[in-house]
Scaffold this active site. Structure first.
Site, PDB file in Angstrom:
ATOM      1  N   SER A 357       0.821  -1.202   0.000  1.00 48.65           N
ATOM      2  CA  SER A 357       0.000   0.000   0.000  1.00 48.65           C
ATOM      3  C   SER A 357       0.852   1.248   0.000  1.00 48.65           C
ATOM      4  CB  SER A 357      -0.928   0.014   1.220  1.00 48.65           C
ATOM      5  OG  SER A 357      -1.688   1.199   1.238  1.00 48.65           O
ATOM      6  N   ASP A 358       0.502   2.169  -0.883  1.00 50.42           N
ATOM      7  CA  ASP A 358       1.109   3.494  -0.851  1.00 50.42           C
ATOM      8  C   ASP A 358       0.709   4.166   0.462  1.00 50.42           C
ATOM      9  OD1 ASP A 358       2.299   5.921  -1.859  1.00 50.42           O
ATOM     10  OD2 ASP A 358       0.261   6.640  -2.183  1.00 50.42           O
ATOM     11  N   LYS A 359       1.557   5.037   0.978  1.00 54.28           N
ATOM     12  CA  LYS A 359       1.245   5.701   2.248  1.00 54.28           C
ATOM     13  C   LYS A 359       0.446   6.981   2.032  1.00 54.28           C
ATOM     14  CE  LYS A 359       4.223   8.400   4.290  1.00 54.28           C
ATOM     15  NZ  LYS A 359       3.464   9.690   4.429  1.00 54.28           N
ATOM     16  N   THR A 360       1.037   7.926   1.345  1.00 54.28           N
ATOM     17  CA  THR A 360       0.459   9.255   1.229  1.00 54.28           C
ATOM     18  C   THR A 360      -0.835   9.236   0.428  1.00 54.28           C
ATOM     19  OG1 THR A 360       2.704  10.135   1.249  1.00 54.28           O
ATOM     20  CG2 THR A 360       0.947  11.648   0.617  1.00 54.28           C
TER      21      THR A 360
END
Length: 903
Positions: A357-360
């Site tokens: 999963s991407d964070k931002t």
């Protein structure tokens, strides 16, 4: 490009008044400063970008370079829609059905030919319409580019199409501009004067960094990033496919692979083709030899008989049933705001064991918010919010000022329900000095309307505010502690009394916080056996802080681990599997993480929202674009979430696992039916030269496949671990059940003949044997689907009423046909009810056989039964890992016990 953190040590000259020793060494403030890792340009390119900033390139130079480097756009190869449609007629099962269609045309069996062609076209249309992946990922990337750019050409500052920019062009960048190509900042204002100012660049969609980045002379700005503050000239260094965005597009264009589900269907198809071709081929040769010289030995007659067997044996409905099942699942997900773009992603999501999963913007809100502040003695949280608000620039397009104002308006009662949003009740700002790069702070002069006293408030960089108040070691330590956790700090101070001496109010801390549902979503994913890994372009310390707040472990690796030349690919893969996340990554790194995990045999899901996520989204088995994503991410994905956050992913996992169970259930049933059908007719034709009429064989196929279409709404038992097809287990179980069914068929045949005297000779006028075998072959294998629905006993999850009625309805229909002699000789109620009763009873026997096989089947079992070198090595590695894990668990338990005793 990657982001790194360097530590700049700033000594506070003034010693805090709280220092015990006058000559004590002052506490050093560690300011985390963002530094770009500048990409090296070739010597040739360095020469080309030495352009006179006041004149720019000449038209001739620009024309020559345009021919040499190409247009500043992303090249793309369009897929012909007609060829794409034809691609849905490929695959093992499709080839087998097409071969049957050719045979039908050769023997002029136009009814069968029409049915076959109709099935093929229906399957193709379902795939073409439902699976049509938006092949416009590159178009979406183009849309992120600026359309026009201001550039110096022939000594004139003119506007040109961005596609015509070339390396060496001098372009102007202003507030709000989309950077048209990778460029190096020149430290010159648009008018050509020297400037020490910086540009504030938002490159979150490219790198995943949550904050705008300050860039000055010599720094590189990347195509598609946005200028948030400032103006400056820059020289173009890279264009088109060589830019940061262009490389992402190139990664997307090479990630064209056969889907996991298609591989499974082809593997099943290859097995069915093998047994069909071998057994039907033997029957063909046998009949050509036995009936040589007779009308029954005619080539077309024999081909016709073999064609009927082939059509009845091959699962012509398999692609349709699986497609309809997935389409129903996609509709269920759409109701939960999960849009499925590629139909087979529904099945593949059930097998995903790692979710990157991407964070931002995905795990976090992608907006700065007020966190717990550090407060000086005598001040409260409300005080620091009020003074921060008074010294905030109204209407500034700055995420920090916006975060401060929002936090104050939500927390302070005096700012709620105001008539005039530009005033603060009880206070009046009489003078305001906005932030500038030199002073690094804002300053407001404020009148307290209650007693008309005047005071000043300053807000700015921690080192500036600490110096302003004369030093404060406690504040320095507090800022260092915040910085070590990746939190952005801002100092706030105010004057007291009639003098201009400032007193520290405290330090604001700011962070892009996790979404409210992110931690719970990760916990639920883990409970379903899905390991969540965070991947971000943000700084390592920020990634660790977010991981801590999300309840994840903090084993976060930086991008250097992924490209370490001293490590083998196996070592890097092992690190990827153990890590909880990755920081300071670029699109190539995200792509590599997904690729390495896939090579280790894992099915990988990827979530993201930015251009930087697009290559990994397309590479992953299931790419998931989150709410508010860019067009590039949406186009590269398989699934799009319409609701904010990741909570709907859990709904997707549960629904996809339910769909998987239905698909595996049908596949097991259909392979078993095919194995039984071919085994029985192969043996009975060779042993007794007995055949069944074409109309009855086709009726069995059509009725049974039509009934199983409703399996898409059947009840299921959702697995708590990622589902796997386990083809070896599936085919082995199908063969075992097929053998049991074949035994039952021979029992019916010979008991009817030897016990009840039913003639078995095809030439005999009494054709009741054909009806008996028709009803048995229609019902006995069909009831097996009640067993194949789950791995345990059938009563652990009863079928839905719709599914039960559909299956039983077709067999009751077949029973009435047999009892009353429609299309076949009548056998009466006794035979009809007895055969259905035996089929239902025998299904209980087969259910027990299935449970026993599932119970004892394991990788260790397959390694012993079929001990290939690879399996033996894998089994040995698993045993070693198990021993190691047990040792670690034992040691951890001992340490915990000691800690508890010491407490």
């Amino acid at each position: 490009m990657s982001s790194e953190i360097t530590e700049e040590k700033i000594t506070i000259e003034e010693v805090s008044s709280t220092s015990k020793v006058k000559n004590e060494k002052p506490v050093e403030l560690i300011e985390h400063k963002h530094v770009e890792n500048v990409e090296e340009l070739s010597e040739e390119l360095e020469e080309l970008i030495k352009t006179d900033p006041s004149k720019g390139l000449t038209s001739e130079e620009a024309k020559d370079r345009l021919e040499r480097f190409g247009r500043n756009e992303i090249a793309e190869v369009k897929t012909n829609p007609f060829l794409k449609f034809l691609s849905y007629f490929t695959g093992a099962i499709a080839y087998l059905i097409e071969l049957a269609g050719i045979f039908a045309a050769v023997v002029q069996d136009w009814l069968d030919f029409g049915v076959i062609v109709a099935l093929l076209i229906v399957n193709a249309f379902i795939g073409f319409i439902e699976e049509a992946r938006a092949e416009n990922a590159l178009d979406a990337l183009k849309q992120t580019l600026a359309l026009k750019a201001k550039v110096w050409r022939d000594g004139q500052f003119v506007e040109v199409d961005t596609a015509e920019l070339v390396p060496g062009d001098v372009i102007g960048l202003r507030l709000g501009d989309i950077v048209p190509a990778d460029a190096r900042l020149l430290g010159l204002s648009v008018t050509g004067n020297e400037t020490d100012a910086h540009l504030s660049i938002d490159q979150s969609a490219l790198t995943g960094e949550s904050l705008p980045v300050e860039k000055g002379k010599g720094a590189t700005v990347y195509s598609s990033s946005i200028v948030k503050q400032g103006q400056m000239l820059a020289v173009v260094t890279k264009t088109g496919g060589d830019t940061f965005v262009g490389r992402a597009a190139n990664l997307i264009s090479i990630t064209v692979e056969q889907g996991h589900f298609q591989k499974i269907v082809n593997a099943i198809g290859n097995f069915l083709i093998l047994i069909t071709v071998v057994l039907v081929g033997i029957i063909f040769i046998y009949q050509m030899v036995i009936f040589r010289g007779t009308p029954n030995g005619n080539f077309l007659v024999v081909i016709g008989k073999c064609l009927v067997l082939t059509i009845a044996a091959i699962p012509v409905g398999l692609p349709t049933v699986l497609s309809v099942t997935m389409a129903v699942g996609a509709k269920q997900l759409a109701a939960k705001k999960v849009i499925v773009k590629r139909l087979t992603a529904v099945e593949e999501m059930a097998s995903v064991s790692v979710l990157c999963s991407d964070k931002t913007g995905t795990l976090t809100l992608n907006e700065l918010t007020f966190d717990e502040p550090y407060l000086s003695s005598g001040y409260t949280k409300e005080d620091i919010l009020l003074y921060s608000y008074l010294s905030a620039e109204p209407g500034a397009n700055d995420p920090i000022e916006s975060a401060v104002r929002t936090a104050a308006e939500e927390a302070l009662d005096i700012l709620k329900n105001r008539q005039n949003k530009h005033e603060v009740p009880g206070y009046k700002v009489t003078a305001f000095v906005p932030f500038n790069p030199t002073t690094k702070m804002t300053n407001a002069t404020v009148v307290n309307l209650e007693d008309n006293s005047v005071f000043k408030v300053a807000k700015g960089a921690p080192q500036v505010i600490i110096k302003l108040v004369g030093g404060d070691d406690d504040a320095v330590r507090a800022v260092n502690a915040l910085a070590a956790r990746g939190l952005r700090a801002l100092g706030v101070a105010r004057t007291t009394g009639d003098n201009d001496n400032y007193e520290l109010v405290g330090m604001i801390s700011l962070l892009d916080p996790p979404r409210p549902d992110s931690a719970e979503t990760i916990r639920r994913c883990n409970s379903y056996g899905v390991d969540v890994k965070m991947i971000t372009g943000d700084q390592l310390i920020i990634a660790k802080e977010v991981a801590l707040r999300l309840g994840m472990d903090r084993v976060i690796l930086d991008a250097n681990h992924l490209v370490d030349p001293d490590k083998t690919e196996e070592e890097v893969t092992a690190h990827c599997k153990r890590a909880d996340g990755f920081a300071q990554v670029i699109p190539e790194h995200k792509y590599r993480v997904v690729e390495l995990l896939q090579k280790s045999g894992l099915l990988v899901g990827m979530t993201g929202d930015g251009v930087n996520d697009a290559p990994a989204l397309k590479k992953a088995n299931v790419g998931i674009a989150v709410h508010g994503c860019t067009d590039a991410a949406r186009s590269a994905s398989d699934i799009v979430l319409l609701a904010p956050g990741l909570s709907t992913i859990v709904d997707g996992i549960m629904t996809s696992r339910a769909i998987f169970q239905r698909m595996r259930s049908y596949s097991l049933y259909r392979i078993t039916s095919t194995v039984h059908f071919l085994m029985f007719f192969f043996c009975i034709i060779l042993a007794e030269n007995w055949e069944m009429r074409t109309i009855l064989l086709i009726l069995i196929t059509l009725l049974n496949d039509a009934a199983t279409l409703v399996i898409s709404v059947d009840n299921t038992k959702i697995s708590e671990r990622p589902d796997k097809w386990r083809l070896g287990q599936l085919i082995t179980l199908s063969i075992v059940l097929g053998i049991f069914l074949t035994a039952a068929s021979f029992a019916h045949f010979y008991i009817a003949h030897y016990v009840f005297g039913i003639p078995k000779d095809a030439s005999d006028p009494d054709k009741r044997m054909e009806t008996i075998m028709y009803l048995h072959i229609s019902s006995c294998p069909h009831f097996v689907i009640f067993s194949t629905r789950l791995s345990g006993f059938f009563w652990e999850s009863l079928p839905s009423p719709t599914f039960f009625i559909a299956v039983m309805g077709t067999q009751i229909f077949a029973m009435f046909i047999s009892i009353y002699g429609v299309l076949t000789p009548a056998i009466g109620w006794a035979w009809g009810v007895a055969i259905i009763g035996v089929s239902l009873t025998y299904f209980l026997v087969l259910d027990l056989v299935k449970v026993i096989i599932f119970r004892y089947w394991s990788f260790e079992f397959t390694a012993k039964v079929c001990p290939t070198p690879a399996r033996k090595q894998k089994l040995r590695a698993r045993k070693e890992q198990k021993v190691f894990t047990e040792k670690v668990s034992h040691n951890v338990a001992k340490v915990r016990k000691i800690v508890l005793m010491s407490k």
